[in-house]
Design a protein around this motif. Structure first.
Motif, short mmCIF file in Angstrom:
data_model
loop_
_atom_site.label_atom_id
_atom_site.label_comp_id
_atom_site.label_asym_id
_atom_site.label_seq_id
_atom_site.Cartn_x
_atom_site.Cartn_y
_atom_site.Cartn_z
N TYR A 60 0.83 -1.21 0.00
CA TYR A 60 0.00 0.00 0.00
C TYR A 60 0.87 1.26 0.00
N TYR A 61 1.91 1.27 0.84
CA TYR A 61 2.82 2.41 0.85
C TYR A 61 3.50 2.57 -0.52
N LEU B 88 5.77 11.18 3.84
CA LEU B 88 4.34 11.45 4.01
C LEU B 88 4.08 12.26 5.28
N TRP C 57 9.30 6.23 3.04
CA TRP C 57 8.02 6.66 2.47
C TRP C 57 7.12 7.25 3.54
N THR D 225 1.02 3.85 -3.11
CA THR D 225 0.68 5.24 -2.86
C THR D 225 1.74 6.18 -3.40
N THR E 122 -1.61 8.93 4.36
CA THR E 122 -1.78 8.44 3.00
C THR E 122 -3.20 8.72 2.49
N ILE E 123 -4.17 8.66 3.40
CA ILE E 123 -5.56 8.95 3.00
C ILE E 123 -5.67 10.39 2.53
N LEU F 10 1.73 6.34 -7.25
CA LEU F 10 0.63 7.15 -7.78
C LEU F 10 0.88 8.64 -7.56
N VAL F 11 1.47 9.01 -6.44
CA VAL F 11 1.78 10.41 -6.19
C VAL F 11 2.80 10.93 -7.22
N ALA G 195 -3.35 12.13 1.13
CA ALA G 195 -2.72 12.22 -0.19
C ALA G 195 -3.70 11.83 -1.30
N TYR G 196 -4.45 10.75 -1.08
CA TYR G 196 -5.43 10.32 -2.09
C TYR G 196 -6.55 11.35 -2.25
#
Length: 761
Positions: A118-119, A390, A386, A122, A548-549, A125-126, A551-552
């Motif tokens: 997941y990290y 973040l 990571w 993420t 991370t949430i 995608l960033v 960031a999305y």
């Protein structure tokens, strides 16, 4: 009697210094109106669950809905809850350090085993998102009105970019990272040629594009909404297009708490690593005994310096430290390069950069799924970094946005992921390859020290250079400046996260910055007691997970408004060739008017007189003719900070975006070289035209009344072309959302083209 325009109408003009005084709510659209595109149509009622903005006019309500107080005010809910979480964690770590470390390690092991993918996904995608923004057509959009320009010169801006986003931790890991990856690589045997080739590249990867992409994402999103839309410089403002007015309530407070707590832990981790490293340097320079007592003393001393520098603001303390930091780092790198293995270091630097570029895509998605026990390495290295980026993302993003007003999105992103990253590469490569050279020469004692005690290994490497004490002093000064820069920026941004600040150029109160500097120091001491650097890594990896949430959510929100910017751009392109261009082009003047303008630098009194004698009558005539033809028109005025009434013409377009023509008095510097032979004053005043996207970039001074009327009509025709494009867009966006659900869309009246009655709300 004209009505005063609403805050959302004024914010879209984005003129410097424009303030809506005694603003009244905008008049609601009537349920049944005449449509400029033919016939009539009924505006459907919004549903109760439809809180997020679904049109440009909705988005313009952002400043009004987000700004609760006209001055800086403390968000006590965010401040108290965040403080309680941090204080509770600190007390737990101080009273039961063994239990704290064991619990955190178990949590980190679970995250590394189950959420490592997941990290990695993420961050991938960033990186992809910020590159897409930079190279898309919307990359030309500015962090501010179209006419805005950068505040800082390029060299100063780059120095502040670099110093704010890079902490002393990079020096800490620049030696231990390459040595560990050479002796204990994530895959394959250690001590081999393949491990040597990858050793420095892994550390460059961890300090490379990924972290700066996080900074760029949050920085450009917050800066865009603050400087282009007049919203507060905050995470919640960047999420307004996605969540609507709910970001002002508990949901927005929760987002701010997540960002704030993650920021505090990220800064505390950097501070903890910094004092562990500086502890050795001060011991070597001043003969002090190394240990926890000296580390705590350094934390206290650093907090005192941080308070003194932070309260001076970004334009003095932080900027001065940033520039000094950059030059001290440059001096240290030059010294190492000249007195060390120069040819080997330069060859290795070039090869490292080439290897990084070639392997970057594969490393970005690397999870070592087929390597037994890889989760431990991932948790200690890639996932930790990571999480570290973040956690730092919100606070570095706010700081970068504060210093980047007027930059384009493309300029902002490309600068953020190239210049500081290249500086990181140089530092990591010179230190890392100097350390590997010693290992290759058989210096096993140094290798073991670099692995077991990174702070001792870093200074042990410096002692191997000629003039060791000079280099140690220079390196310690550079490390101290790295530390102070991050601490200063962190305290400032923490205060901003826990306060409501309507003006992006302002910061939280001084006492609040001091509070966060002290509380961060307490947390740093607590983690030092709980296990030092390892405990800090654990805490960062855990508390960065909720970030991370954010960031999305920011990516989804920013994508939504960039679709609107594209509609704006395409609407201009679709204008008829016979029409004069807008945006940056002044109305056509006679040759005598053009010559006169070259030597005219009107005073405020002259600009005000021209506004009253020529511009106001022109707008009144246009408004009267619009009304005669059945349009709904508002002719109003706003009072700027100098007490001057500035005219505003607004033409309603049913459920489509309204047309706005606003003439503002703008102060400008008199050019040094001009057609004027003498210069009695340093400034003059322009009458600039503002629409929803900012200034058109031209001055109305010197035009005739008819030329002003012609300009209004040119702008209006351009607005119709924009609406024509947006009404043909089938995909959902901020400007052209999906069609209302069945039952909300009324039938088109008889004799009306159903396509023309399309609803965009």
């Amino acid at each position: 009697m004209p009505t005063q325009p609403s805050d959302d109408e004024l914010s879209q003009a984005a003129a410097p210094g424009l303030q809506a005084q005694d603003a009244q709510p905008a008049k609601p659209y009537p349920q049944l109106e005449r449509s400029r595109f033919g016939g009539t149509e009924r505006r459907p009622e919004r549903t109760l669950d439809d809180d997020a903005p679904v049109s440009r006019s909705d988005l313009q309500k952002g400043p009004q809905e987000l700004i609760e107080h006209p001055t800086v005010s403390i968000n006590w809910g965010v401040l108290l809850i965040s403080s309680v979480v941090i204080v509770a964690f600190s007390i737990w770590a101080i009273l039961t350090p063994g239990d704290a470390r064991t619990t955190m390690k178990a949590t980190v092991d679970w995250i590394a085993t189950n959420l490592g993918w997941y990290y990695v996904l993420t961050m991938t995608l960033v990186i992809g998102f910020v590159l897409w923004v930079a190279f898309s057509k919307e990359g030309d959009v500015r962090l501010g009105p179209d006419h805005s320009r950068p505040q800082y010169k390029l060299a100063t801006w780059v120095a502040m970019l670099f110093a704010a986003g890079v902490g002393i931790d990079m020096l800490f890991f620049s030696v231990t990272g390459p040595v560990v990856q050479y002796l204990h690589p994530p895959a394959g045997a250690g001590g081999t040629a393949a491990a040597m080739q990858d050793a420095v590249v892994w550390t460059m990867f961890h300090y490379g594009v990924a972290g700066w992409s996080v900074y760029a994402l949050l920085g450009m999103a917050m800066g865009y909404f603050a400087y282009r839309w007049g919203m507060p410089l905050s995470i919640r403002a960047a999420l307004y297009p996605l969540l609507g007015k709910r970001v002002r309530g508990p949901l927005g407070d929760g987002i701010n708490i997540i960002a704030l707590v993650g920021t505090v832990f990220g800064v505390a981790t950097s501070m903890g690593i910094g004092v562990v490293l500086l502890n050795v340097g001060f011991s070597l320079i001043f003969g002090l005994e190394q240990g926890l007592a000296l580390q705590i003393a350094l934390v206290i001393g650093a907090v005192v310096l941080t308070i003194a520098a932070t309260t001076s603001g970004v334009d003095r303390g932080i900027r001065w430290i940033s520039e000094l930091n950059l030059w001290s780092a440059v001096a240290m790198m030059v010294y190492i390069l000249v007195t060390g293995q120069t040819a080997f270091l330069l060859n290795a630097l070039v090869e490292n950069i080439g290897q990084f570029i070639v392997t970057f895509p594969a490393r970005t998605l690397q999870t070592f799924a087929y390597e037994p026990g890889s989760s431990e390495w991932m948790g200690s290295w890639t996932l930790f970094f990571w999480a570290f980026w973040l956690a730092w993302g919100p606070f570095v993003g706010v700081f970068l946005a504060r210093i980047s007003r007027g930059r384009t999105l493309r300029e902002f992103v490309i600068a953020a992921i190239t210049v500081p990253v290249l500086c990181d590469f140089i530092i990591v490569s010179l230190f890392g390859n100097s350390a590997l050279f010693q290992v290759l020469q058989g210096n096993t004692a140094f290798a073991e020290l670099a692995v077991q005690s990174p702070e001792q290994g870093w200074y042990a490497l410096l002692q191997l250079f000629p003039g060791a004490m000079f280099l140690i002093g220079l390196a310690t000064l550079s490390g101290l400046l790295f530390y102070l820069t991050s601490a200063n920026s962190g305290a400032m941004v923490m205060s901003n996260f826990s306060a409501s600040i309507p003006d992006p150029s302002h910061d939280g109160p001084k006492w609040l910055r001091i509070f966060w500097a002290v509380l961060t120091a307490v947390l740093t001491v607590a983690m030092l007691l709980a296990g030092g650097v390892v405990a800090m890594e654990y805490a960062t990896l855990i508390f960065a997970l909720p970030v991370t949430i954010i960031a999305y959510l920011v990516m989804a929100s920013f994508y939504k408004v960039l679709r609107m910017e594209r509609a704006e751009r395409e609407g201009r392109v679709l204008r008829k060739p016979s029409m004069a261009p807008i945006g940056g082009h002044m109305p056509e003047r006679s040759w005598k008017q053009r010559l006169e303008q070259l030597r005219a630098f009107p005073s405020l009194r002259q600009a005000t007189q021209f506004l009253g004698r020529t511009v106001l009558p022109a707008l009144d005539d246009v408004a009267a003719e619009f009304r005669n033809q059945g349009y709904e028109v508002e002719r109003s005025a706003t009072v700027n900070a100098g007490g001057i009434e500035e005219p505003l013409l607004r033409v309603s377009m049913d459920t489509f975006r309204a047309f706005l023509y606003h003439v503002a008095v703008v102060e400008a510097p008199v050019p040094m070289f001009s057609g004027r032979m003498t210069r009695e004053t340093d400034v003059y005043y322009r009458l600039e035209v503002f629409t929803q996207t900012g200034s058109g970039g031209y001055d109305l001074m010197g035009l005739t009344k008819q030329q002003v009327i012609d300009d209004v009509l040119e702008r209006y025709e351009a607005h119709l072309a924009f609406l024509t494009f947006s009404s043909k867009t089938d995909t959902a966006s901020v400007l052209t959302p999906p069609m209302p659900r069945e039952g909300l869309q009324p039938a088109a009246p008889a004799g009306t083209d159903a396509g023309q009655g399309r609803n965009t709300e």
